[in-house]
Design a protein around this motif. Structure first.
Motif, PDB file in Angstrom:
ATOM      1  N   UNK A  20       0.831  -1.201   0.000  1.00  0.00           N
ATOM      2  CA  UNK A  20       0.000   0.000   0.000  1.00  0.00           C
ATOM      3  C   UNK A  20       0.866   1.252   0.000  1.00  0.00           C
ATOM      4  N   UNK A  21       1.943   1.216   0.742  1.00  0.00           N
ATOM      5  CA  UNK A  21       2.871   2.339   0.797  1.00  0.00           C
ATOM      6  C   UNK A  21       3.477   2.623  -0.579  1.00  0.00           C
ATOM      7  N   UNK A  22       3.907   1.577  -1.267  1.00  0.00           N
ATOM      8  CA  UNK A  22       4.472   1.742  -2.615  1.00  0.00           C
ATOM      9  C   UNK A  22       3.410   2.249  -3.587  1.00  0.00           C
ATOM     10  N   UNK A  23       2.181   1.761  -3.457  1.00  0.00           N
ATOM     11  CA  UNK A  23       1.087   2.229  -4.303  1.00  0.00           C
ATOM     12  C   UNK A  23       0.845   3.722  -4.095  1.00  0.00           C
ATOM     13  N   UNK A  24       0.815   4.158  -2.839  1.00  0.00           N
ATOM     14  CA  UNK A  24       0.597   5.576  -2.555  1.00  0.00           C
ATOM     15  C   UNK A  24       1.743   6.440  -3.080  1.00  0.00           C
ATOM     16  N   UNK A  25       2.953   5.930  -2.997  1.00  0.00           N
ATOM     17  CA  UNK A  25       4.106   6.663  -3.520  1.00  0.00           C
ATOM     18  C   UNK A  25       3.989   6.864  -5.030  1.00  0.00           C
ATOM     19  N   UNK A  26       3.691   5.806  -5.750  1.00  0.00           N
ATOM     20  CA  UNK A  26       3.652   5.870  -7.199  1.00  0.00           C
ATOM     21  C   UNK A  26       2.414   6.589  -7.732  1.00  0.00           C
ATOM     22  N   UNK A  28       1.006   9.218  -6.317  1.00  0.00           N
ATOM     23  CA  UNK A  28       0.913  10.554  -5.762  1.00  0.00           C
ATOM     24  C   UNK A  28       1.131  11.738  -6.667  1.00  0.00           C
ATOM     25  N   UNK A  29       1.704  11.577  -7.841  1.00  0.00           N
ATOM     26  CA  UNK A  29       1.969  12.768  -8.654  1.00  0.00           C
ATOM     27  C   UNK A  29       0.692  13.334  -9.261  1.00  0.00           C
ATOM     28  N   UNK A  30      -0.216  12.478  -9.670  1.00  0.00           N
ATOM     29  CA  UNK A  30      -1.438  12.938 -10.314  1.00  0.00           C
ATOM     30  C   UNK A  30      -2.667  12.863  -9.421  1.00  0.00           C
ATOM     31  N   UNK A  31      -2.645  12.040  -8.399  1.00  0.00           N
ATOM     32  CA  UNK A  31      -3.782  11.827  -7.516  1.00  0.00           C
ATOM     33  C   UNK A  31      -3.307  11.939  -6.072  1.00  0.00           C
ATOM     34  N   UNK A  32      -4.225  11.965  -5.104  1.00  0.00           N
ATOM     35  CA  UNK A  32      -3.786  12.045  -3.695  1.00  0.00           C
ATOM     36  C   UNK A  32      -2.852  10.903  -3.335  1.00  0.00           C
ATOM     37  N   UNK A  33      -1.854  11.230  -2.601  1.00  0.00           N
ATOM     38  CA  UNK A  33      -0.818  10.279  -2.209  1.00  0.00           C
ATOM     39  C   UNK A  33       0.526  10.962  -2.356  1.00  0.00           C
ATOM     40  N   UNK A  34       1.546  10.217  -2.578  1.00  0.00           N
ATOM     41  CA  UNK A  34       2.866  10.779  -2.787  1.00  0.00           C
ATOM     42  C   UNK A  34       3.860  10.283  -1.775  1.00  0.00           C
ATOM     43  N   UNK A  35       5.015  10.934  -1.771  1.00  0.00           N
ATOM     44  CA  UNK A  35       6.111  10.499  -0.926  1.00  0.00           C
ATOM     45  C   UNK A  35       5.836  10.631   0.560  1.00  0.00           C
ATOM     46  N   UNK A  36       5.138  11.696   0.949  1.00  0.00           N
ATOM     47  CA  UNK A  36       4.913  11.914   2.378  1.00  0.00           C
ATOM     48  C   UNK A  36       3.944  10.874   2.944  1.00  0.00           C
ATOM     49  N   UNK A  37       2.800  10.711   2.297  1.00  0.00           N
ATOM     50  CA  UNK A  37       1.804   9.764   2.796  1.00  0.00           C
ATOM     51  C   UNK A  37       2.327   8.331   2.687  1.00  0.00           C
ATOM     52  N   UNK A 116       9.558  12.705  -5.024  1.00  0.00           N
ATOM     53  CA  UNK A 116       8.677  11.967  -4.117  1.00  0.00           C
ATOM     54  C   UNK A 116       9.403  10.805  -3.455  1.00  0.00           C
ATOM     55  N   UNK A 117      10.278  10.142  -4.190  1.00  0.00           N
ATOM     56  CA  UNK A 117      11.057   9.046  -3.611  1.00  0.00           C
ATOM     57  C   UNK A 117      11.979   9.568  -2.510  1.00  0.00           C
ATOM     58  N   UNK A 118      12.568  10.739  -2.726  1.00  0.00           N
ATOM     59  CA  UNK A 118      13.409  11.342  -1.692  1.00  0.00           C
ATOM     60  C   UNK A 118      12.619  11.683  -0.444  1.00  0.00           C
ATOM     61  N   UNK A 119      11.440  12.277  -0.625  1.00  0.00           N
ATOM     62  CA  UNK A 119      10.585  12.600   0.519  1.00  0.00           C
ATOM     63  C   UNK A 119      10.161  11.325   1.241  1.00  0.00           C
ATOM     64  N   UNK A 120       9.849  10.292   0.481  1.00  0.00           N
ATOM     65  CA  UNK A 120       9.470   8.988   1.030  1.00  0.00           C
ATOM     66  C   UNK A 120      10.562   8.473   1.976  1.00  0.00           C
ATOM     67  N   UNK A 121      11.801   8.511   1.519  1.00  0.00           N
ATOM     68  CA  UNK A 121      12.918   8.022   2.336  1.00  0.00           C
ATOM     69  C   UNK A 121      13.180   8.913   3.545  1.00  0.00           C
ATOM     70  N   UNK A 122      13.027  10.233   3.379  1.00  0.00           N
ATOM     71  CA  UNK A 122      13.227  11.158   4.505  1.00  0.00           C
ATOM     72  C   UNK A 122      12.200  10.891   5.597  1.00  0.00           C
ATOM     73  N   UNK A 123      10.946  10.719   5.205  1.00  0.00           N
ATOM     74  CA  UNK A 123       9.884  10.481   6.192  1.00  0.00           C
ATOM     75  C   UNK A 123      10.100   9.161   6.910  1.00  0.00           C
ATOM     76  N   UNK A 124      10.432   8.116   6.170  1.00  0.00           N
ATOM     77  CA  UNK A 124      10.691   6.814   6.812  1.00  0.00           C
ATOM     78  C   UNK A 124      11.875   6.926   7.773  1.00  0.00           C
ATOM     79  N   UNK A 125      12.969   7.503   7.312  1.00  0.00           N
ATOM     80  CA  UNK A 125      14.169   7.594   8.149  1.00  0.00           C
ATOM     81  C   UNK A 125      13.965   8.431   9.395  1.00  0.00           C
TER      82      UNK A 125
END
Length: 138
Positions: A20-26, A28-37, A116-125
């Motif tokens: 689900x996390x990977x789905x939200x990441x991918x 997120x650019x056009x629909x709700x979701x993204x690296x942060x969520x 978004x991938x960078x934000x994803x990693x920052x939030x996880x870390x």
């Protein structure tokens, strides 16, 4: 000592939550979701593992220190902005390229996904460094 039910449920829920996390990441650019969520869902998944097992077990599962994840994510997000400077465009201007994956299809990839991938990693870390530090103190 955490319950057997929590440990078992965690082992079954982790793959689904990370998917689900990977789905939200991918998405997120056009629909709700993204690296942060997506990052928050992934961090919550590993936090659940930390509650069910231990902070040490979660660190071993990650194989990479959470602070290093945050640092790599920050550098990735910065790189996505700097790539446009090389072409004379303003910082964080989106750049796109086409990837031909043969049988899998043709994909348009761009710097927004890299950001978004960078934000994803920052939030996880960042989240996991806080959660594991608190869990070790308790």
């Amino acid at each position: 000592m955490p319950s057997l039910i929590l440990r078992t449920a965690t082992l079954y829920l982790m793959p689904m939550l990370l998917l689900l996390s990977a789905f939200l990441l991918l998405r997120g650019h056009y629909l709700p979701g993204g690296g942060f969520i997506g990052g928050l869902v992934a961090a919550a998944t590993f936090s659940l593992h930390c509650l069910a097992f231990s902070a040490q077990a979660t660190r071993e599962l990650l194989r990479v220190p959470p602070v290093s994840l945050a640092a790599v994510g920050l550098l990735t997000a910065l790189l996505s902005g700097v790539l446009s400077l090389g072409e004379g465009a303003p910082f964080l201007t989106g750049r796109w390229g086409r990837l031909d994956a043969g049988v899998l299809g043709v994909y348009d990839l761009g710097t927004p996904l890299l950001f978004d991938l960078g934000i994803y990693l920052v939030v996880i870390g960042a989240t996991l460094s806080i959660v594991t530090s608190l869990a070790e103190e308790a």
